[in-house]
Design an enzyme around this catalytic site. Structure first.
Site, PDB file in Angstrom:
ATOM      1  N   LYS A   1      -2.850  35.226 -36.125  1.00 40.55           N
ATOM      2  CA  LYS A   1      -2.405  36.521 -36.245  1.00 40.55           C
ATOM      3  C   LYS A   1      -1.052  36.714 -35.357  1.00 40.55           C
ATOM      4  CE  LYS A   1      -5.593  38.054 -33.375  1.00 40.55           C
ATOM      5  NZ  LYS A   1      -5.904  37.105 -33.504  1.00 40.55           N
TER       6      LYS A   1
ATOM      7  N   GLU B   1      -1.115  40.874 -23.845  1.00 46.50           N
ATOM      8  CA  GLU B   1      -0.882  39.810 -24.957  1.00 46.50           C
ATOM      9  C   GLU B   1       0.222  38.622 -23.753  1.00 46.50           C
ATOM     10  OE1 GLU B   1      -1.272  38.125 -27.933  1.00 46.50           O
ATOM     11  OE2 GLU B   1      -2.674  39.423 -27.280  1.00 46.50           O
ATOM     12  N   ARG B   2       0.142  37.943 -23.840  1.00 49.00           N
ATOM     13  CA  ARG B   2       1.146  36.282 -22.929  1.00 49.00           C
ATOM     14  C   ARG B   2       2.757  36.808 -22.495  1.00 49.00           C
ATOM     15  NH1 ARG B   2      -1.781  35.130 -26.847  1.00 49.00           N
ATOM     16  NH2 ARG B   2      -3.964  33.854 -26.170  1.00 49.00           N
TER      17      ARG B   2
END
Length: 478
Positions: A161, A187-188
């Site tokens: 994704k 997210e990261r």
């Protein structure tokens, strides 16, 4: 000054349970969505989510609540969470509070606007439909995106994704005349830093704004960061009359943050542990992404699908807001067919003759029919072998396998890992290639000649036709 000081609305911490803080106010009860500050130098920020009784409010910490204790003083800021807007925010990276986190000084000449805004009224919305070309064959042919629409990239963990979203950024930000806003929800941190560096090297950072609420931050911050990015997008659309490309990675983390907040507040969960207000919260965010008479916000959103289950409430509720759904398949990823887009499950509301044209529509339908027939024949091939099929069915299998390989594409963002140069393919070239495959022009070419190429002409240059008879083992290879 004395009048201002006496007008301060001060409260007292009654209880602290994780991120949930109850505060008592004697004079005036702050309204819902008000921002409160507490702790040393007012560093702990709390958003009011509920009024419990005449004197107490319950809020969620947007920052860690370590150090808070009962009896501590709390200041009512008399305003909701606000986001900075203005031309000077371009090229910058922000957190949920509008603080610059790229190491440069804070931008000047900005206006602060509440992140809680209503969607544009129906009277101001535009309904014209226009294709938004991406340069990625499989998307432009089977699930074309809409300018001013919302597209979702659905998939489980590790199917690509973020890679696909990054490739879309690479392909479109350079050609996009408007502003691009990237919103990272849960997210990261590494991905945010890499994206900032890549955009800087590509020379497109001056037309981008990045907003991050990363996975190490409290649920309250992750729950509001999408609203901050949307407030910035609405400024460029409504005040600057510019088209905006809004990229969100990952919308599921917004839903997940809402689920955490709901659980912390003690609300009764609904199916699979999701919050009872899931549909309302998601609609409050998604409905603000719209085409108006001033400009358009086109949104592309990554959507994590828990355990690859497309019937999960998070995926189902997100589907209903989108104009295009691009579903990523773990099976195709395991076969090395990248981008791993499920060719039969992906769809778009734009795929009608009136919008994409009669030729494109008929080709897309023919491609889907061919792939669906191949899917039905796979069980027979597995049990009896390819030789037991009729000559016509064997042709269908050959066409479908060539189409599957032609709809793969090398990405610019993965060049350093694959060693294959990225390709940008126009919609016309992609359609021409599919049409020629369906006409059996490439039936004598090896399948590998169509794998990871751009336009169909590259297959002719890479391999000369060769007569070949495929064994059942060849059919299952890859």
């Amino acid at each position: 000054m004395n009048n201002g000081a006496t007008a301060e609305n001060l409260g007292t911490v009654v209880s602290v349970r994780g991120s949930v803080v109850d505060v008592r106010f004697e004079a005036r009860l702050p309204p819902i969505n008000s921002l409160l500050s507490a702790g040393k130098d007012g560093r702990v920020l709390i958003e009011v989510l509920a009024q419990i009784d005449e004197q107490r409010v319950r809020g969620i910490g947007l920052t860690p609540t370590q150090g808070l204790a009962r009896g501590m003083s709390v200041l009512d800021r008399r305003a909701p969470l606000r986001a900075p807007v203005g031309k000077t925010i371009l090229g910058r990276m922000f957190d949920v509070f509008g603080n610059a986190i790229d190491g440069d000084p804070a931008p000047t000449a900005v206006e602060l606007r509440s992140v809680h805004r209503d969607p544009p009224p129906l009277a101001r919305r535009l309904t014209k439909s226009e294709i938004f070309e991406t340069g990625i064959k499989v998307i432009d042919v089977l699930a074309p995106l809409e300018r001013g629409g919302k597209a979702g990239l659905f998939g489980g963990a590790g199917v690509g994704k973020t890679v696909l979203l990054t490739e879309l950024i690479h392909n479109m930000v350079g050609h996009q005349q408007g502003v691009s806003i990237f919103c990272g929800i849960g997210e990261r941190c590494r991905e945010g830093e890499e994206l900032h560096r890549d955009m800087k090297q590509a020379g497109v950072l001056q037309d981008m704004v990045m907003v991050f609420g990363q996975m190490n931050e409290p649920p309250g911050a992750r729950f509001r960061v999408g609203h901050v990015a949307l407030t910035m997008a609405e400024y460029f659309r409504d005040d600057q009359h510019r088209d905006v490309l809004l990229l969100i990675d990952n919308i599921f983390r917004f839903i997940q943050a809402g689920m955490e907040v709901s659980g912390l507040l003690g609300q009764m969960p609904s199916r699979l542990g999701y919050q009872p207000t899931l549909a309302t919260e998601l609609a409050g965010l998604e409905e603000r992404i719209a085409n108006t008479d001033a400009g358009a916000i086109t949104s592309i959103q990554a959507v994590y699908v828990p355990a690859d289950d497309m019937t999960d409430p998070a995926a189902v509720h997100t589907f209903s807001h989108l104009s295009a759904s691009i579903v990523l398949s773990r099976k195709r990823a395991s076969e090395g067919l990248f981008p791993a887009v499920d060719l039969l499950q992906s769809n778009s509301t734009m795929a009608t003759p009136g919008i994409i044209g009669e030729r494109h529509y008929q080709l897309a339908q023919q491609i889907r029919r061919t792939l669906a027939q191949y899917e039905d024949l796979k069980d027979i091939i597995a049990m009896l072998g390819l030789e037991q099929l009729s000559p016509e069915d064997r042709k269908v299998v050959g066409r479908a396998r060539l189409l599957e390989r032609f709809l793969t594409q090398p990405f610019f963002t993965t060049e350093q890992f694959t060693g294959i140069k990225g390709k940008l393919v126009s919609r016309k070239d992609a359609l021409d290639g599919c049409e020629r495959i369906l006409r059996d022009e490439f039936k004598d070419y090896p399948e590998r000649a169509l794998y990871m190429i751009g336009a169909i002409g590259e297959a002719q240059a890479a391999a000369k036709p060769e007569a070949k008879v495929e064994s059942p083992a060849d059919v299952h290879a890859s």
